[in-house]
Design a protein around this motif. Structure first.
Motif, PDB file in Angstrom:
ATOM      1  N   THR A  64       0.836  -1.205   0.000  1.00 56.67           N
ATOM      2  CA  THR A  64       0.000   0.000   0.000  1.00 56.67           C
ATOM      3  C   THR A  64       0.870   1.254   0.000  1.00 56.67           C
ATOM      4  N   ALA A  65       1.933   1.260   0.809  1.00 54.14           N
ATOM      5  CA  ALA A  65       2.844   2.413   0.855  1.00 54.14           C
ATOM      6  C   ALA A  65       3.555   2.601  -0.475  1.00 54.14           C
ATOM      7  N   ARG A  66       3.947   1.498  -1.096  1.00 51.61           N
ATOM      8  CA  ARG A  66       4.621   1.599  -2.403  1.00 51.61           C
ATOM      9  C   ARG A  66       3.676   2.212  -3.432  1.00 51.61           C
ATOM     10  N   LEU A  67       2.435   1.754  -3.455  1.00 53.62           N
ATOM     11  CA  LEU A  67       1.459   2.285  -4.414  1.00 53.62           C
ATOM     12  C   LEU A  67       1.075   3.728  -4.099  1.00 53.62           C
ATOM     13  N   ALA A  68       0.963   4.044  -2.807  1.00 47.41           N
ATOM     14  CA  ALA A  68       0.543   5.382  -2.379  1.00 47.41           C
ATOM     15  C   ALA A  68       1.701   6.378  -2.361  1.00 47.41           C
ATOM     16  N   GLY A  69       2.925   5.866  -2.274  1.00 47.07           N
ATOM     17  CA  GLY A  69       4.085   6.745  -2.258  1.00 47.07           C
ATOM     18  C   GLY A  69       4.656   7.041  -0.890  1.00 47.07           C
ATOM     19  N   SER A  70       3.935   6.665   0.176  1.00 45.20           N
ATOM     20  CA  SER A  70       4.447   6.917   1.528  1.00 45.20           C
ATOM     21  C   SER A  70       3.685   6.089   2.555  1.00 45.20           C
ATOM     22  N   ILE A  71       4.306   5.893   3.704  1.00 48.70           N
ATOM     23  CA  ILE A  71       3.640   5.202   4.807  1.00 48.70           C
ATOM     24  C   ILE A  71       2.493   6.054   5.336  1.00 48.70           C
ATOM     25  N   ARG A  72       2.699   7.353   5.424  1.00 50.46           N
ATOM     26  CA  ARG A  72       1.647   8.225   5.960  1.00 50.46           C
ATOM     27  C   ARG A  72       0.376   8.162   5.117  1.00 50.46           C
ATOM     28  N   THR A  73       0.507   8.164   3.800  1.00 51.50           N
ATOM     29  CA  THR A  73      -0.662   8.046   2.922  1.00 51.50           C
ATOM     30  C   THR A  73      -1.251   6.649   3.025  1.00 51.50           C
ATOM     31  N   ALA A  74      -0.403   5.637   3.096  1.00 50.47           N
ATOM     32  CA  ALA A  74      -0.883   4.257   3.250  1.00 50.47           C
ATOM     33  C   ALA A  74      -1.690   4.104   4.530  1.00 50.47           C
ATOM     34  N   GLU A  75      -1.266   4.774   5.590  1.00 51.33           N
ATOM     35  CA  GLU A  75      -1.990   4.695   6.862  1.00 51.33           C
ATOM     36  C   GLU A  75      -3.403   5.258   6.724  1.00 51.33           C
ATOM     37  N   GLN A  76      -3.540   6.343   5.996  1.00 44.92           N
ATOM     38  CA  GLN A  76      -4.871   6.922   5.758  1.00 44.92           C
ATOM     39  C   GLN A  76      -5.742   5.962   4.961  1.00 44.92           C
ATOM     40  N   ILE A  77      -5.174   5.365   3.918  1.00 45.50           N
ATOM     41  CA  ILE A  77      -5.918   4.433   3.062  1.00 45.50           C
ATOM     42  C   ILE A  77      -6.350   3.203   3.855  1.00 45.50           C
ATOM     43  N   LEU A  78      -5.402   2.594   4.574  1.00 42.70           N
ATOM     44  CA  LEU A  78      -5.709   1.378   5.315  1.00 42.70           C
ATOM     45  C   LEU A  78      -6.688   1.637   6.466  1.00 42.70           C
ATOM     46  N   SER A  79      -6.548   2.766   7.124  1.00 38.45           N
ATOM     47  CA  SER A  79      -7.488   3.112   8.203  1.00 38.45           C
ATOM     48  C   SER A  79      -8.900   3.298   7.672  1.00 38.45           C
ATOM     49  N   ALA A  80      -9.031   3.967   6.540  1.00 36.27           N
ATOM     50  CA  ALA A  80     -10.352   4.182   5.942  1.00 36.27           C
ATOM     51  C   ALA A  80     -10.975   2.857   5.533  1.00 36.27           C
ATOM     52  N   ARG A  81     -10.182   1.989   4.959  1.00 33.58           N
ATOM     53  CA  ARG A  81     -10.707   0.687   4.536  1.00 33.58           C
ATOM     54  C   ARG A  81     -11.056  -0.179   5.739  1.00 33.58           C
ATOM     55  N   PHE A  82     -10.276  -0.092   6.800  1.00 30.45           N
ATOM     56  CA  PHE A  82     -10.566  -0.851   8.014  1.00 30.45           C
ATOM     57  C   PHE A  82     -11.879  -0.379   8.638  1.00 30.45           C
ATOM     58  N   ARG A  83     -12.051   0.947   8.703  1.00 26.29           N
ATOM     59  CA  ARG A  83     -13.278   1.509   9.284  1.00 26.29           C
ATOM     60  C   ARG A  83     -14.520   1.164   8.463  1.00 26.29           C
ATOM     61  N   SER A  84     -14.358   1.057   7.145  1.00 24.29           N
ATOM     62  CA  SER A  84     -15.516   0.780   6.291  1.00 24.29           C
ATOM     63  C   SER A  84     -15.765  -0.715   6.127  1.00 24.29           C
ATOM     64  N   ASN A  85     -14.929  -1.551   6.768  1.00 26.86           N
ATOM     65  CA  ASN A  85     -15.038  -3.006   6.643  1.00 26.86           C
ATOM     66  C   ASN A  85     -15.015  -3.453   5.192  1.00 26.86           C
ATOM     67  N   ALA A  86     -14.259  -2.781   4.391  1.00 30.41           N
ATOM     68  CA  ALA A  86     -14.174  -3.110   2.969  1.00 30.41           C
ATOM     69  C   ALA A  86     -13.611  -4.511   2.791  1.00 30.41           C
ATOM     70  N   THR A  87     -14.169  -5.225   1.856  1.00 32.84           N
ATOM     71  CA  THR A  87     -13.679  -6.560   1.528  1.00 32.84           C
ATOM     72  C   THR A  87     -13.005  -6.498   0.172  1.00 32.84           C
ATOM     73  N   TRP A  88     -11.831  -5.946   0.137  1.00 37.19           N
ATOM     74  CA  TRP A  88     -11.068  -5.784  -1.086  1.00 37.19           C
ATOM     75  C   TRP A  88      -9.806  -6.610  -0.960  1.00 37.19           C
ATOM     76  N   PRO A  89      -9.309  -7.096  -2.064  1.00 41.55           N
ATOM     77  CA  PRO A  89      -8.102  -7.927  -1.995  1.00 41.55           C
ATOM     78  C   PRO A  89      -6.871  -7.103  -1.640  1.00 41.55           C
ATOM     79  N   LEU A  90      -6.057  -7.662  -0.789  1.00 41.35           N
ATOM     80  CA  LEU A  90      -4.794  -7.040  -0.422  1.00 41.35           C
ATOM     81  C   LEU A  90      -3.676  -7.899  -0.997  1.00 41.35           C
ATOM     82  N   ASN A  91      -2.867  -7.310  -1.841  1.00 40.72           N
ATOM     83  CA  ASN A  91      -1.770  -8.039  -2.455  1.00 40.72           C
ATOM     84  C   ASN A  91      -0.499  -7.818  -1.657  1.00 40.72           C
ATOM     85  N   PRO A  92       0.034  -8.884  -1.033  1.00 38.57           N
ATOM     86  CA  PRO A  92       1.252  -8.702  -0.245  1.00 38.57           C
ATOM     87  C   PRO A  92       2.446  -8.348  -1.106  1.00 38.57           C
ATOM     88  N   ALA A  93       3.324  -7.542  -0.535  1.00 39.16           N
ATOM     89  CA  ALA A  93       4.561  -7.148  -1.224  1.00 39.16           C
ATOM     90  C   ALA A  93       5.588  -8.262  -1.109  1.00 39.16           C
TER      91      ALA A  93
END
Length: 134
Positions: free
Chosen positions: A98-127
């Motif tokens: 997520t950080a690689r795609l987003a460009g930073s850990i800080r942006t990745a944290e926002q993305i992952l937190s939002a998805r966690f809060r929304s209970n999104a069922t989206w695939p996560l591709n491990p690095a």
């Protein structure tokens, strides 16, 4: 500020003994005055070499020296801080991708937190985590 609690240190050491596992980050360090975020999953038995995801311009999996991180002195007498509210939520491979795609850990944290809060069922591709400790 104490950068590692006894509980965090114990968990990081335990994770370090099992480096073949895709661990959830235990602690997050950050530079309060600028760039620099570190998500830590493991600590070697020497109590100094950490492994995780570091971002000082670009997110990258790897190892670093805890003593050197702790010794960083910033303006106004500040140093590297521990995020006391951080919750890892996802394995380090998900954070890295997520950080690689987003460009930073800080942006990745926002993305992952939002998805966690929304209970999104989206695939996560491990690095690719094969470049950890040799």
């Amino acid at each position: 500020m104490i950068l590692l609690t006894r509980t965090q240190r114990a968990q990081l050491l335990a994770n370090g003994r099992r480096s073949d596992v895709d661990h959830i980050p235990v602690v997050k360090f950050y530079n309060p005055l600028g760039a620099g975020v570190w998500l830590v999953t493991e600590l070697d038995e020497d109590d100094d070499i950490m492994f995780g995801l570091a971002d000082i311009g670009y997110p990258e999996l790897g190892s670093w020296c805890f003593d050197e991180l702790e010794a960083i002195r910033l303006p106004f007498g500040m140093g590297i801080e521990r995020d006391v509210l951080f919750t890892g939520m996802f394995p380090i491979s998900v954070w890295a991708e997520t950080a690689r795609l987003a460009g930073s850990i800080r942006t990745a944290e926002q993305i992952l937190s939002a998805r966690f809060r929304s209970n999104a069922t989206w695939p996560l591709n491990p690095a690719d985590t094969e470049n950890r400790k040799a």
